[in-house]
Design a protein around this motif. Structure first.
Motif, PDB file in Angstrom:
ATOM      1  N   ASP A  21      54.694 -43.718   5.577  1.00  0.00           N
ATOM      2  CA  ASP A  21      53.479 -42.473   5.044  1.00  0.00           C
ATOM      3  C   ASP A  21      54.492 -40.822   5.062  1.00  0.00           C
ATOM      4  N   SER A  47      44.219 -41.244  -2.744  1.00  0.00           N
ATOM      5  CA  SER A  47      45.730 -41.434  -3.262  1.00  0.00           C
ATOM      6  C   SER A  47      46.641 -40.522  -3.794  1.00  0.00           C
ATOM      7  N   ARG A  48      45.597 -38.504  -3.625  1.00  0.00           N
ATOM      8  CA  ARG A  48      45.767 -37.503  -3.721  1.00  0.00           C
ATOM      9  C   ARG A  48      46.564 -36.975  -2.452  1.00  0.00           C
ATOM     10  N   GLY A  49      46.149 -37.883  -1.550  1.00  0.00           N
ATOM     11  CA  GLY A  49      47.003 -36.975   0.159  1.00  0.00           C
ATOM     12  C   GLY A  49      45.059 -36.775   1.204  1.00  0.00           C
ATOM     13  N   GLN A  50      45.647 -36.440   2.047  1.00  0.00           N
ATOM     14  CA  GLN A  50      44.122 -36.281   2.695  1.00  0.00           C
ATOM     15  C   GLN A  50      44.656 -34.995   3.788  1.00  0.00           C
ATOM     16  N   ALA A  84      46.102 -42.406   4.637  1.00  0.00           N
ATOM     17  CA  ALA A  84      45.584 -41.816   4.211  1.00  0.00           C
ATOM     18  C   ALA A  84      44.354 -42.007   3.129  1.00  0.00           C
ATOM     19  N   TRP A 116      50.144 -38.660   3.081  1.00  0.00           N
ATOM     20  CA  TRP A 116      49.835 -39.865   1.490  1.00  0.00           C
ATOM     21  C   TRP A 116      50.248 -40.859   1.768  1.00  0.00           C
TER      22      TRP A 116
END
Length: 84
Positions: free
Chosen positions: A77, A62-65, A59, A55
């Motif tokens: 991060d 916005s919800r994470g990658q 990324a 996050w």
């Protein structure tokens, strides 16, 4: 002496818990991949990693990658490591 622009602060996020903002893992810019992050914590973590969720600025979402070892981290991060 290093300039603060040369440093990247990365925070850890344990499973099921909030990110730990009290003790960042500090990496040098240019040596700030997920692999470098794992190695700075413990040399065996990268070997055990299935994937990482990131996050923050590096990324795409916005919800994470979900990323691999080659992903380059940016300052502030948040990273969660999922093991095999």
């Amino acid at each position: 002496m290093w300039k603060t622009l040369d440093l990247v602060r990365v925070y850890t996020k344990p499973r099921g818990l909030a990110p730990d903002y009290s003790q960042p893992v500090v990496l040098r810019r240019g040596k700030c991949s997920v692999d470098d992050f794992c190695s700075s914590i413990h040399k065996e973590i990268a070997k055990q990693m299935k994937y990482a969720i990131v996050w923050g600025a590096s990324a795409k979402h916005s919800r994470g990658q979900k990323v691999g070892l080659e992903h380059i981290l940016e300052d502030e991060d948040v990273v969660h490591i999922s093991k095999k």
